[in-house]
Enzyme design. Sequence first.
Site, short mmCIF file in Angstrom:
data_model
loop_
_atom_site.label_atom_id
_atom_site.label_comp_id
_atom_site.label_asym_id
_atom_site.label_seq_id
_atom_site.Cartn_x
_atom_site.Cartn_y
_atom_site.Cartn_z
N LEU A 249 30.99 -61.22 -45.14
CA LEU A 249 30.83 -62.52 -45.78
C LEU A 249 29.72 -62.49 -46.81
O LEU A 249 28.86 -61.62 -46.78
CB LEU A 249 30.54 -63.56 -44.69
N PRO A 250 29.72 -63.47 -47.75
CA PRO A 250 28.79 -63.37 -48.89
C PRO A 250 27.32 -63.56 -48.55
O PRO A 250 26.47 -62.89 -49.12
CB PRO A 250 29.25 -64.50 -49.83
N THR B 179 25.66 -58.53 -45.86
CA THR B 179 24.24 -58.30 -46.13
C THR B 179 23.56 -59.67 -46.16
O THR B 179 23.79 -60.46 -47.06
CB THR B 179 24.03 -57.58 -47.47
N LYS C 72 18.73 -51.72 -44.74
CA LYS C 72 19.37 -51.91 -46.04
C LYS C 72 18.42 -52.53 -47.05
O LYS C 72 18.30 -52.06 -48.19
CB LYS C 72 20.63 -52.77 -45.92
N LYS D 218 20.04 -60.17 -55.49
CA LYS D 218 20.24 -60.76 -54.16
C LYS D 218 19.50 -59.96 -53.08
O LYS D 218 18.80 -60.52 -52.24
CB LYS D 218 21.74 -60.80 -53.83
#
Lengths: 325, 325, 325, 325
Positions: free
Chosen positions: A84-85, A120, A197, A272
């Site tokens: 998902l975003p 993420t 990450k 982001k």
Amino acid sequence: MLQFRRMYSQVPSKPVIGFVGLGQMGYPMALNLVAKGGATSFVVYDTSAPVAERLAAASGAGLVTVAKTPSEVAEACDVVVTMLPAGPHVRDVYLHASTGLVAGLARAGRKNALLVDSSTIDVATSKDVARAVESAGSVMLDAPVSGGTLGAEAGTLTFMVGSPNAQTFNTVKDRILVHMGKNIVHCGTVGNGQVAKICNNMMLGISMIAASETMNLGVRLGMDPKLLAGIINTSSGRCWSTDTYNPCPGVLPNVPAARDYTGGFGTSLMAKDLSLAVSAAHESKSTVTLGAVAHQIYNQVSSQKEYKTKDFSAVYKWLNDNSDK
Amino acid sequence: MLQFRRMYSQVPSKPVIGFVGLGQMGYPMALNLVAKGGATSFVVYDTSAPVAERLAAASGAGLVTVAKTPSEVAEACDVVVTMLPAGPHVRDVYLHASTGLVAGLARAGRKNALLVDSSTIDVATSKDVARAVESAGSVMLDAPVSGGTLGAEAGTLTFMVGSPNAQTFNTVKDRILVHMGKNIVHCGTVGNGQVAKICNNMMLGISMIAASETMNLGVRLGMDPKLLAGIINTSSGRCWSTDTYNPCPGVLPNVPAARDYTGGFGTSLMAKDLSLAVSAAHESKSTVTLGAVAHQIYNQVSSQKEYKTKDFSAVYKWLNDNSDK
Amino acid sequence: MLQFRRMYSQVPSKPVIGFVGLGQMGYPMALNLVAKGGATSFVVYDTSAPVAERLAAASGAGLVTVAKTPSEVAEACDVVVTMLPAGPHVRDVYLHASTGLVAGLARAGRKNALLVDSSTIDVATSKDVARAVESAGSVMLDAPVSGGTLGAEAGTLTFMVGSPNAQTFNTVKDRILVHMGKNIVHCGTVGNGQVAKICNNMMLGISMIAASETMNLGVRLGMDPKLLAGIINTSSGRCWSTDTYNPCPGVLPNVPAARDYTGGFGTSLMAKDLSLAVSAAHESKSTVTLGAVAHQIYNQVSSQKEYKTKDFSAVYKWLNDNSDK
Amino acid sequence: MLQFRRMYSQVPSKPVIGFVGLGQMGYPMALNLVAKGGATSFVVYDTSAPVAERLAAASGAGLVTVAKTPSEVAEACDVVVTMLPAGPHVRDVYLHASTGLVAGLARAGRKNALLVDSSTIDVATSKDVARAVESAGSVMLDAPVSGGTLGAEAGTLTFMVGSPNAQTFNTVKDRILVHMGKNIVHCGTVGNGQVAKICNNMMLGISMIAASETMNLGVRLGMDPKLLAGIINTSSGRCWSTDTYNPCPGVLPNVPAARDYTGGFGTSLMAKDLSLAVSAAHESKSTVTLGAVAHQIYNQVSSQKEYKTKDFSAVYKWLNDNSDK
């Protein structure tokens, strides 16, 4: 520190697998999982029903069912992957009181389901959601990826996985992730996939700007860029952004800099990830001065029409843009 | 662009070699050159005569003569190496109207001498001095080093050499530099040795702070530092500061971080090199935002009693200093 | 600390006044000094002889003589004002062995001359030159200005003056500076005029970027810019850049922001002053992190074709440039 | 853009007033409101019941009732003021399904209540909550304050108010806020109180660091700090942080710098406000490079034992800390 139970989730030999979130990354990941995952039954959900129908049509007859809500997916599946975003979407898909995955698990009386979130997102949301899943008797792992849409299509993604224990990690790796990725790393407990990450990508974002500033400085002072890169790459300034993905055109073939910065990892994705790193730094009272400046630089670059769809190494070009040399 | 003549300096088979500047770096470099350089006669100068006498005494009987001025060195020698703290010293040693090297060349009517400046200074001064030397009929090469006092003693320095042509570079390399260093790189025309050095070290200074911020962030968010370093080092955040010289204690053995940041490359040396990079950026209208922030961070760190004599990777510790975690 | 002698320079009631450097600032300053300075004889020099001739022609018949070198000016004058682009020019005009001002003083056997340098240059050069002048038996004051070409033409400049003592300051103020400026401030000893100027302008450069970031943020978040400026200006965020020179169009009339950033103080002049501040900070081991970032921002903005001739408040526009809002 | 209904909330002449959040700011604010607000009945809630009981005991007999949940407060009151530490607390107090204010309004069938949130939180949460309140038929205004605990006690706070219309603003101002503050500013629609506050405080945080860097630079270069401040304050570098709250000891009396930085506005509060500004910038795609660096500096300063309880002007001292001047 957050302690997750050392529970063991047994996955049936022929599990029903779910997938929620069929966007630019999720769609090709799901396709690979259907093609190679060995399951005889899949249930998928996306906010766009036509996209989900398209995936079902592209798969073998009857193999993929389209659900109307995430909770329907959870009701039917032994394992669910989500892609998902951003954090709020993850919160909604997992925790919505009626349509969320956890609500579905409860409705079906299902325990020991394996939920794998490849989004993420911020560490805090990831841990919150994992706790809610655990309270419902199942397990959530965070498993964000790197490798972009090309890696998603080729099934060569890197997964950075936070798991409550090694056994669960191995199960998820061997039964699920290996069909979508090539490099699958256990980063410790739940939430650590996200930590790994954002740490790597903060390091990368800073390095790329540093490489761009350095190459630009050297070239303007009269050095040949290939010679300069060669010297740095055999010295203490060496990094992935100089030796593998050099942002200065003419130094390396087959990198975005060699094709006007098309393809690759977009400037807004870097913005982001740096935003997530800066927020996590604030939460943990860590100082990330270079990280914060890098974030602002990618904010500015990615907001410009000319750069918003370019690879993040285009910061080299931005440093020179419209300038009188 | 500056064009230096493509002149060829013949060096006699048994040249007289000079050395000016016998400080922490220059002294061991000169010792190696005397021991291995094959010359039967040396002339040295330092602002401290006792230091020069000490070098002469440490060498074989009659091998080394102490001069009273740099110009006396130039009068006597076919090749002169200089190793000085900063730009103004280089300007003075080369160009002083009565005591400078160029004045000495003129007095002796000497042409085609080879002057090799191993100081780390600003590009503009380096090119200015080289032009003055050329006007006097000789050749100056800039050949700044990396490797620190340990490298100077062991004769394993890296030389980054700017030379008017490849032939002169090869002569200087084979006859002179090879006795003091291991890795000798031709960086292009005169001044480019300095350019290569400040570019590499700006990249390095930024990377080290980035590595420190990243490792600190990950550790505070709960990751094991060795695991985090391992992930970064096999991914796109990889750099020399993470895989070879990691600033977080416990990740690597035999690095300054493993011995409370003693030894190595001092914080004030990094501050100096970043200052040279920022100045060169201003002169060439280059933007080096991360370089400038890195410069300020090393300015602040190196001005503190606790850090001024530490290795530059101590910025990791400074980020945590006195903090409540 | 540098100690200048507390000497007293008597200026004749009808002094001969010199002026060196007739550029965009110097020309109108010299015109005012000739018109209002009460001297019956002037001697001027510029690297462009036609410019100097033009000044002479524009003045009363026989009032202004054109010299062939700065040293000729010094030979003839009781007081000399200099207005030059940067440190190296000042060094050359004052200290050149044959054509410099100090050489002229020596040749004429002149003592107690008053030399007033209105250039904006680095503190170190200013103090070096002042020492050389003092050794020659005369006095140099540093007196950099603010107010731009409009202030130079109107005779309303601000002078920030470093003087060895109050008496000399008062003499120079009343006899010379008052004819070119309105606000004449004694900043302490020689060199402090430069210090005051770079400190004020560093504060200004940072404030202007901060005002631009703040106004831009508020507007994008939906606030009316006049309302936002009004709130800030009656609160603790108030500064000259928000209440007198607001960079956001529509907030104030009669500022550069109201006329597409034409006129005013150019982006490249701000870049130059910030560069002087950053260098002085390095010399004095001061940390100026925001100053250094501001320097890089003005470096980048002033190197772009669209912004290089604009007022420094155009950084507001640059933040938005080419962006999708 | 968000459009709130232009509804009009009539407040009875003798309203019942509620207060939720009796911390360091809320407690003295509530005391003032009880003492001067003209209501005959108050209902308060805090997570710490003893604190709420203490407030009740400190007020007139029977005047203040302690509620067990926020929803009980909403059930009983015409107007409710909330003062909470951060966004998640506001979300919880307003929106919790059973104990939140909105749940209480629903349970009581109450419409047209006035809810005034004085917390400093992110714009997004403020607008989200306001929409939920509006859906329930009542009105929320955001009204963050500046002035600190001293202003809260003295009733001299500044309120920055976002209101759906001027009439509601005037009602809230005259009936409620005037009893706790002196300067009450209408900043536009709901959410804009937060915008105005973070914009002002970002400007302030940057200015204070800039003033500290500037004063430190000038002093190290040999200027008298009072003289330097005087020059800046009559020139274009002038700001509140230099002319009213100068961080350099000895320049102004009665400021935190004059008493080792005790009292005032803490470094960690500034770090919090800068974090809100940086996040809002990310959401609105605004670039705030200096804001982000200021955030990191306050992050680092406020995490150190020596500085975490000091006034935010202590950044001046931090720049010099442990340094060899």
